[in-house]
Design an enzyme around this catalytic site. Structure first.
Site, PDB file in Angstrom:
ATOM      1  N   GLU A 180      91.027  21.714   9.950  1.00 15.74           N
ATOM      2  CA  GLU A 180      92.253  20.917   9.740  1.00 15.74           C
ATOM      3  C   GLU A 180      92.987  21.316   8.465  1.00 15.74           C
ATOM      4  O   GLU A 180      93.321  20.477   7.628  1.00 15.74           O
ATOM      5  CB  GLU A 180      91.916  19.426   9.737  1.00 15.74           C
ATOM      6  CG  GLU A 180      91.346  18.968  11.080  1.00 15.74           C
ATOM      7  CD  GLU A 180      91.024  17.481  11.138  1.00 15.74           C
ATOM      8  OE1 GLU A 180      90.741  16.892  10.085  1.00 15.74           O
ATOM      9  OE2 GLU A 180      91.040  16.917  12.242  1.00 15.74           O
ATOM     10  N   GLU A 381      88.538  19.052  18.938  1.00  9.78           N
ATOM     11  CA  GLU A 381      88.074  17.697  18.626  1.00  9.78           C
ATOM     12  C   GLU A 381      88.921  16.741  19.436  1.00  9.78           C
ATOM     13  O   GLU A 381      90.161  16.865  19.432  1.00  9.78           O
ATOM     14  CB  GLU A 381      88.279  17.333  17.150  1.00  9.78           C
ATOM     15  CG  GLU A 381      87.295  17.945  16.203  1.00  9.78           C
ATOM     16  CD  GLU A 381      87.487  17.454  14.768  1.00  9.78           C
ATOM     17  OE1 GLU A 381      87.880  16.281  14.561  1.00  9.78           O
ATOM     18  OE2 GLU A 381      87.248  18.253  13.853  1.00  9.78           O
TER      19      GLU A 381
HETATM   20  C1  BGP Z   1      88.563  14.917  11.859  1.00 12.94           C
HETATM   21  C2  BGP Z   1      87.455  15.700  11.251  1.00 12.94           C
HETATM   22  C3  BGP Z   1      86.103  15.403  11.735  1.00 12.94           C
HETATM   23  C4  BGP Z   1      85.886  14.026  12.303  1.00 12.94           C
HETATM   24  C5  BGP Z   1      87.059  13.418  13.009  1.00 12.94           C
HETATM   25  C6  BGP Z   1      86.956  11.945  13.308  1.00 12.94           C
HETATM   26  O1  BGP Z   1      89.508  14.717  10.868  1.00 12.94           O
HETATM   27  O2  BGP Z   1      87.653  17.086  11.392  1.00 12.94           O
HETATM   28  O3  BGP Z   1      85.187  15.816  10.791  1.00 12.94           O
HETATM   29  O4  BGP Z   1      85.101  13.200  11.589  1.00 12.94           O
HETATM   30  O5  BGP Z   1      88.260  13.640  12.329  1.00 12.94           O
HETATM   31  O6  BGP Z   1      87.289  11.212  12.172  1.00 12.94           O
HETATM   32  P1  BGP Z   1      86.409  10.018  11.645  1.00 12.94           P
HETATM   33  O7  BGP Z   1      85.046  10.595  11.470  1.00 12.94           O
HETATM   34  O8  BGP Z   1      87.036   9.617  10.362  1.00 12.94           O
HETATM   35  O9  BGP Z   1      86.482   8.975  12.678  1.00 12.94           O
END
Ligand code: BGP
Length: 488
Positions: A180, A381
């Site tokens: 990201e 993701e």
């Molecule tokens: C993204 C990241 C991940 C992941 C996901 C979900 O920003 O790349 O590492 O964690 O979001 O976010 P969260 O864990 O805050 O729910």
């Protein structure tokens, strides 16, 4: 949906994790603290603290134990194989390889750990998709030179890349650079993505931001990425490199031209700037304008732009969780998202953590990216963070009837298929996350995304045993039928 174009035969169905959110073993076998190891547990209402000196008496640091993938990876990979995953997105924690960054030789124990993981994946026919830097970096660099603000980190990164590109030839094919990377266009990017911690920074929600330093650090990331692509291809020409961004999908809240232009500008800066640089190989005109208007002057070495041009990536990968609305008015109800904030969209449902659910936005994002770049895409993701309530099974184990997660994923897979039918070239899909892991945003365990339930709570208690959720069996069937059967 059968009249629609099918998912390609070679479609990479998979799931994802990140090292610091799943491995644990934060100080084992030569590993040094990473920037991820000094952020405390938080919650929706309480931001995670950044503590440059650890205070384990006072705070809990979820990455230290996480869900112990470090010792349980064989069991986790066996479960992935049982689901039929074709690809597993994971990251290498660079603090296992060059623990403080200053070493001249890599740490053999760290290299060996990931080699074992890759071999285990290969044994099960699962392709690794490896993120080189998923919010990890030696903490020592923050203390010494304020992270990626310092150009010397480019050399460090290349040293690390050389070690892993050489060691894992024949085991890894797909590489992602910086997770990201476009979050660097926002103040949150300082810590997570660049290890920058200016005096006065206390937590995720309160990071002192110096845009000049942040964009300088981002420039260093671009140069590092471009050089890494060239280096990687010289080591193994079959390596495929991807940029990785989060889809900042912003809709104008109203059709007022002011809202429309505001959303457009934010989309350029947050949504496209990084991919424009890493795919087109040049700084876009609108960022020159932004820099001028904001008094930002990037220091560059003579060959930087040439290197950026020569080191473009092969494909675009992105995380997608939902969308947000933007308005120039100030009085609307706020909505959160993955590292984004906006105004609540009255047409969308929201998650328990206040993120707007927008399956059609995935089709829209896929089309926008493909239209702009014409390179293959990967959704790396996508998932629903929700509280799960395990129930006992007849054999005394546990399961979760997570129909809400199935519904979320199903709707997004339907939209991916429509995008493929639209003509988008989509290589694969890795859901977030394979098993339950620590939440990045809040540090909680109870914000779960996995197909596999991990017995662990927010106090850090639990056996860490793994249990298949209902969505586990569902995803297995989705993969078996190459996306034809999405019924729960
Ligand atoms: C993204 C990241 C991940 C992941 C996901 C979900 O920003 O790349 O590492 O964690 O979001 O976010 P969260 O864990 O805050 O729910």
């Amino acid at each position: 949906m059968s009249q629609l174009k099918a998912f390609p035969k070679e479609f990479l169905w998979g799931s994802a994790t990140a090292a610091n959110q799943c491995e644990g073993g934060w100080d084992l076998d030569g590993k040094s603290p990473s920037i991820a190891d000094c952020i405390t547990m938080g919650s929706l209402g309480e931001a995670r603290k950044i503590t440059l000196e650890l205070d384990e008496e006072k705070y809990r640091y979820p990455s230290h134990r996480a869900v112990d993938f470090y010792h349980r990876y064989k069991e986790d990979i066996a479960l992935m194989a049982e689901m039929g995953l074709k690809v597993f997105r994971m990251s290498i924690n660079c603090t296992r390889i060059f623990p403080t960054g200053e070493e001249t030789e890599p740490n053999e124990a760290g290299l060996a750990f990931y080699e074992d993981v890759f071999r285990e994946l290969k044994k099960h026919g699962i392709e690794p998709l490896v993120t080189l830097c998923h919010n990890d970096m030696p903490l020592a660099f923050t203390k010494e030179c304020n992270g990626w603000k310092d150009r010397k980190l480019i050399d460090y990164f290349l040293k690390y890349c050389k070690a892993v590109f050489t060691r894992y030839r024949g085991l890894v094919r797909y590489w992602l650079m910086f997770n990201e990377i476009n979050i660097m266009t926002k103040p949150t990017g300082n810590w997570h993505h660049a290890g920058i911690c200016h005096e006065g920074t206390t937590d995720f929600g309160n990071q002192v931001d110096v845009p000049q330093d942040r964009y300088q650090a981002l420039h260093h990331l671009f140069v590092a990425s471009a050089r890494a692509v060239k280096l990687g291809k010289s080591i193994d020409p079959s390596y495929q490199f991807g940029t990785m961004v989060t889809s900042f999908l912003y809709y104008p809240y109203t059709c007022s031209p002011d809202d429309i232009f505001y959303a457009y500008e934010q989309t350029q800066i947050q949504g496209y700037f990084c991919t424009d640089v890493q795919i087109k190989g040049e700084y876009p005109y609108y960022m020159q304008r932004y820099f001028e208007r904001n008094g930002i002057r990037l220091a560059m070495e003579p060959d930087d732009l040439k290197e950026i041009k020569e080191g473009t990536v092969d494909f675009l990968s992105f995380s997608y969780y939902g969308s947000n609305c933007l308005t120039v008015q100030e009085t609307k109800e706020e909505l959160l998202g993955n590292m984004s904030k906006g105004v609540r969209n009255p047409y969308l449902e929201i998650t328990q953590w206040n993120w707007g659910i927008d399956a059609k936005g995935l089709r829209y994002s896929l089309n926008c990216f493909y239209d702009r770049y014409h390179v293959p895409l990967m959704v790396v993701e996508n998932g629903l963070g929700a509280e799960d309530h395990p129930v006992r099974t007849a054999d005394g184990g546990l399961t979760v009837e997570d129909d809400y997660r199935i519904e979320y994923l199903k709707r997004h897979i339907q939209e991916m298929r429509l995008a493929i039918d639209d003509g988008v070239e989509l290589l694969g899909y890795t859901t977030w996350s394979a098993m339950d892991i620590v939440s990045l945003g809040t540090g909680e365990f109870k914000k779960r995304y996995g197909f596999v339930y991990v017995d662990c709570d927010d106090k850090g208690e639990g056996t860490l045993d793994r249990y298949r959720k209902k969505s586990f069996y569902w995803y297995k069937k989705v993969i078996e039928t190459n996306g034809e059967c999405l019924e729960g």
